[in-house]
Write a protein that holds these residues in place. Structure first.
Motif, PDB file in Angstrom:
ATOM      1  N   UNK A 231       0.845  -1.199   0.000  1.00 42.20           N
ATOM      2  CA  UNK A 231       0.000   0.000   0.000  1.00 42.20           C
ATOM      3  C   UNK A 231       0.883   1.254   0.000  1.00 42.20           C
ATOM      4  N   UNK A 232       1.980   1.209   0.763  1.00 40.33           N
ATOM      5  CA  UNK A 232       2.891   2.370   0.798  1.00 40.33           C
ATOM      6  C   UNK A 232       3.603   2.523  -0.542  1.00 40.33           C
ATOM      7  N   UNK A 233       4.021   1.406  -1.125  1.00 43.11           N
ATOM      8  CA  UNK A 233       4.686   1.468  -2.441  1.00 43.11           C
ATOM      9  C   UNK A 233       3.718   2.054  -3.475  1.00 43.11           C
ATOM     10  N   UNK A 234       2.452   1.643  -3.405  1.00 45.41           N
ATOM     11  CA  UNK A 234       1.457   2.179  -4.340  1.00 45.41           C
ATOM     12  C   UNK A 234       1.332   3.695  -4.173  1.00 45.41           C
ATOM     13  N   UNK A 243       4.548   3.936 -12.984  1.00 43.16           N
ATOM     14  CA  UNK A 243       3.677   2.789 -13.190  1.00 43.16           C
ATOM     15  C   UNK A 243       4.268   1.561 -12.517  1.00 43.16           C
ATOM     16  N   UNK A 244       3.741   0.386 -12.879  1.00 48.97           N
ATOM     17  CA  UNK A 244       4.304  -0.848 -12.320  1.00 48.97           C
ATOM     18  C   UNK A 244       3.221  -1.830 -11.961  1.00 48.97           C
ATOM     19  N   UNK A 245       3.538  -2.742 -11.064  1.00 44.00           N
ATOM     20  CA  UNK A 245       2.581  -3.795 -10.712  1.00 44.00           C
ATOM     21  C   UNK A 245       2.856  -4.307  -9.307  1.00 44.00           C
ATOM     22  N   UNK A 246       1.809  -4.861  -8.696  1.00 44.34           N
ATOM     23  CA  UNK A 246       1.917  -5.486  -7.374  1.00 44.34           C
ATOM     24  C   UNK A 246       1.577  -6.964  -7.512  1.00 44.34           C
ATOM     25  N   UNK A 247       2.277  -7.782  -6.750  1.00 42.40           N
ATOM     26  CA  UNK A 247       2.032  -9.225  -6.754  1.00 42.40           C
ATOM     27  C   UNK A 247       1.346  -9.570  -5.430  1.00 42.40           C
ATOM     28  N   UNK A 248       0.059  -9.916  -5.492  1.00 39.06           N
ATOM     29  CA  UNK A 248      -0.742 -10.094  -4.275  1.00 39.06           C
ATOM     30  C   UNK A 248      -0.681 -11.520  -3.736  1.00 39.06           C
ATOM     31  N   UNK A 272     -15.425  -1.081 -10.328  1.00 37.67           N
ATOM     32  CA  UNK A 272     -14.813  -2.139  -9.526  1.00 37.67           C
ATOM     33  C   UNK A 272     -15.266  -3.509 -10.018  1.00 37.67           C
ATOM     34  N   UNK A 273     -14.345  -4.480  -9.970  1.00 35.21           N
ATOM     35  CA  UNK A 273     -14.714  -5.850 -10.344  1.00 35.21           C
ATOM     36  C   UNK A 273     -13.988  -6.804  -9.413  1.00 35.21           C
ATOM     37  N   UNK A 274     -14.642  -7.923  -9.069  1.00 29.71           N
ATOM     38  CA  UNK A 274     -13.982  -8.933  -8.249  1.00 29.71           C
ATOM     39  C   UNK A 274     -13.091  -9.775  -9.158  1.00 29.71           C
ATOM     40  N   UNK A 275     -11.826  -9.905  -8.784  1.00 28.38           N
ATOM     41  CA  UNK A 275     -10.867 -10.672  -9.598  1.00 28.38           C
ATOM     42  C   UNK A 275     -10.198 -11.715  -8.720  1.00 28.38           C
ATOM     43  N   UNK A 276      -9.981 -12.903  -9.291  1.00 33.34           N
ATOM     44  CA  UNK A 276      -9.340 -13.990  -8.545  1.00 33.34           C
ATOM     45  C   UNK A 276      -7.826 -13.776  -8.544  1.00 33.34           C
ATOM     46  N   UNK A 277      -7.257 -13.735  -7.340  1.00 29.60           N
ATOM     47  CA  UNK A 277      -5.808 -13.497  -7.240  1.00 29.60           C
ATOM     48  C   UNK A 277      -5.037 -14.634  -7.918  1.00 29.60           C
ATOM     49  N   UNK A 278      -5.571 -15.882  -7.856  1.00 30.93           N
ATOM     50  CA  UNK A 278      -4.786 -17.003  -8.381  1.00 30.93           C
ATOM     51  C   UNK A 278      -4.617 -16.972  -9.892  1.00 30.93           C
ATOM     52  N   UNK A 279      -5.688 -16.717 -10.630  1.00 25.08           N
ATOM     53  CA  UNK A 279      -5.553 -16.807 -12.095  1.00 25.08           C
ATOM     54  C   UNK A 279      -5.697 -15.471 -12.818  1.00 25.08           C
ATOM     55  N   UNK A 280      -6.435 -14.520 -12.232  1.00 21.62           N
ATOM     56  CA  UNK A 280      -6.487 -13.180 -12.844  1.00 21.62           C
ATOM     57  C   UNK A 280      -5.250 -12.395 -12.412  1.00 21.62           C
ATOM     58  N   UNK A 281      -4.677 -12.743 -11.290  1.00 21.45           N
ATOM     59  CA  UNK A 281      -3.407 -12.218 -10.778  1.00 21.45           C
ATOM     60  C   UNK A 281      -2.444 -13.367 -10.731  1.00 21.45           C
ATOM     61  N   UNK A 282      -1.482 -13.435  -9.823  1.00 25.36           N
ATOM     62  CA  UNK A 282      -1.376 -12.554  -8.649  1.00 25.36           C
ATOM     63  C   UNK A 282      -0.835 -11.165  -8.974  1.00 25.36           C
ATOM     64  N   UNK A 283      -0.381 -10.947 -10.228  1.00 23.41           N
ATOM     65  CA  UNK A 283       0.194  -9.646 -10.564  1.00 23.41           C
ATOM     66  C   UNK A 283      -0.907  -8.763 -11.153  1.00 23.41           C
ATOM     67  N   UNK A 284      -1.089  -7.583 -10.554  1.00 22.29           N
ATOM     68  CA  UNK A 284      -2.068  -6.615 -11.045  1.00 22.29           C
ATOM     69  C   UNK A 284      -1.392  -5.263 -11.236  1.00 22.29           C
ATOM     70  N   UNK A 285      -1.857  -4.466 -12.221  1.00 22.86           N
ATOM     71  CA  UNK A 285      -1.291  -3.123 -12.380  1.00 22.86           C
ATOM     72  C   UNK A 285      -1.373  -2.344 -11.068  1.00 22.86           C
ATOM     73  N   UNK A 286      -0.325  -1.621 -10.752  1.00 21.12           N
ATOM     74  CA  UNK A 286      -0.186  -1.018  -9.416  1.00 21.12           C
ATOM     75  C   UNK A 286      -1.350  -0.089  -9.072  1.00 21.12           C
ATOM     76  N   UNK A 287      -1.852   0.648 -10.059  1.00 20.01           N
ATOM     77  CA  UNK A 287      -2.886   1.646  -9.765  1.00 20.01           C
ATOM     78  C   UNK A 287      -4.263   1.009  -9.594  1.00 20.01           C
ATOM     79  N   UNK A 288      -4.391  -0.262  -9.927  1.00 15.96           N
ATOM     80  CA  UNK A 288      -5.718  -0.888  -9.886  1.00 15.96           C
ATOM     81  C   UNK A 288      -6.020  -1.608  -8.578  1.00 15.96           C
TER      82      UNK A 288
END
Ligand code: FAD
Ligand code: FES
Length: 295
Positions: A231-234, A243-248, A272-288
């Motif tokens: 959250x702090x990095x974001x 820009x960048x990405x977070x791995x949840x 807003x949309x519910x996304x599955x961390x396992x297959x839609x992530x675990x990497x998501x664009x940082x701002x999202x």
């Protein structure tokens, strides 16, 4: 094409074998697994769902730390029953793995800077990212910032690569990254020698304050670790226009997209949309990614 459909075809179930095992202080373990089919498909940010035996029961998600020559590396900390059983497995033991799962990091090939900020068991996918970028002869400048309250489960040594000084100093670096020319600095609140005494995000902020960046939209930050860290990095990235990405990380039952137990709210262009961390992530664009109350 949705992120999950991008990776679904590459998933395999493989019986893997422990070919090397090292233990580190505070219940941390590094395993090298013979896993040719998963290793050839693995990309930084992806993970495996690993059982502590060959039967396939009680799988646990583990980030891929490295992949090459038919082998995978993972690094884990013992937390509960699953990781404790895994920690007791000897070299030669066969385990069941599903992988590689999830979306990988996709750094911009034109990025001027790629900055990786990781904490604890969030460090492995970032090391894989930086090593892969070096192997691909990236033209981006790279730097790594790592935080841990446990002794780092990697060799550290006085830095050879150049790095702007911060005050208080952080003189040691990860030898594994230093050897390939990637500067790194470490932070810990546990008085580990040669580390910045505080949060890794404070170290990162102090380092950033000494640098001037042109083309800020060409600077990317990649992060993985505890939620407050990300959250702090974001926040830092948002403030600087990076820009960048977070791995949840989320608790996972199936880890292959079937149960929705790992779903989190993500900002999408339409809302807003519910996304599955396992297959839609675990990497998501940082701002999202949304933390806390989603402000
Ligand atoms: C994408 C991803 C990547 C990760 N990468 C790493 C990594 O690189 N290194 C690392 O150290 N950690 C990593 N983790 C965290 C790691 O997966 C957890 O620490 C691990 O799952 C803990 O398992 P445990 O059984 O030891 O702990 P526990 O806390 O006992 O169990 C973890 C989960 O399993 C459930 N569970 C436990 N026992 C049972 C049971 N008998 N029946 C049913 N469910 C049960 C729990 O409810 C809990 O959800 C990652 C997590 C994710 C999501
Ligand atoms: S853990 Fe089942 S959908 Fe992600």
């Amino acid at each position: 094409m949705s992120p999950s459909s991008r990776t679904r075809g590459s998933l395999v179930l493989e019986t893997v074998r422990i070919i090397a095992r090292e233990s580190y202080p505070a219940g941390q373990y590094h395993l090298r697994l013979e896993a040719p089919r998963i290793a050839e498909r693995a990309r930084p940010g992806m993970f495996i769902h690993l059982s502590s035996d060959a039967s396939g029961g009680f799988r646990r998600p583990m980030s891929i730390l490295g992949a090459g020559q038919g082998a995978l590396e993972i690094l884990f900390k013992t937390v509960g029953s699953g990781t404790r059983m895994l920690s007791q497995r000897a070299v030669g033991t066969r385990l069941s793995a599903i992988g590689p799962i999830g979306t990988p990091f996709e750094p911009d090939p034109e990025a001027t800077w790629i900055l990786a900020v990781g904490g604890g068991t969030g460090i492995p996918p970032l090391i894989f990212l930086l090593e892969r970028l070096v192997a691909l002869k990236t033209r981006s400048h790279l730097a790594f910032f790592g935080g841990s309250e446990l002794p780092f489960p990697f060799e550290t040594h006085p830095r050879h690569t150049s790095f702007p000084a911060v005050d208080p100093p952080a003189s040691r670096s990860l030898a594994r990254l230093d050897r390939i020319g990637v500067p790194s600095a470490l932070a810990s609140r546990a008085s580990l020698p040669g580390t910045y005494p505080g949060y890794v995000t404070d170290l990162f902020s102090r380092w950033l304050a000494q640098k001037s960046f042109t083309n800020r939209d060409r600077c990317q930050v990649f992060s993985c670790g505890p939620k407050p860290l990300m959250a702090t990095v974001q926040e830092i990235a948002r403030g600087r226009g990076f820009g960048g990405a977070l791995c949840l990380e989320e608790n996972m039952a199936c880890a292959v997209g079937g149960c929705a137990g790992c779903a989190v709210p993500i900002r999408e262009p339409g809302g807003l949309a519910m996304r599955r961390v396992c297959v839609d992530g675990p990497v998501f664009p940082i701002e999202r990614v949304i933390f806390g109350d989603g402000v």
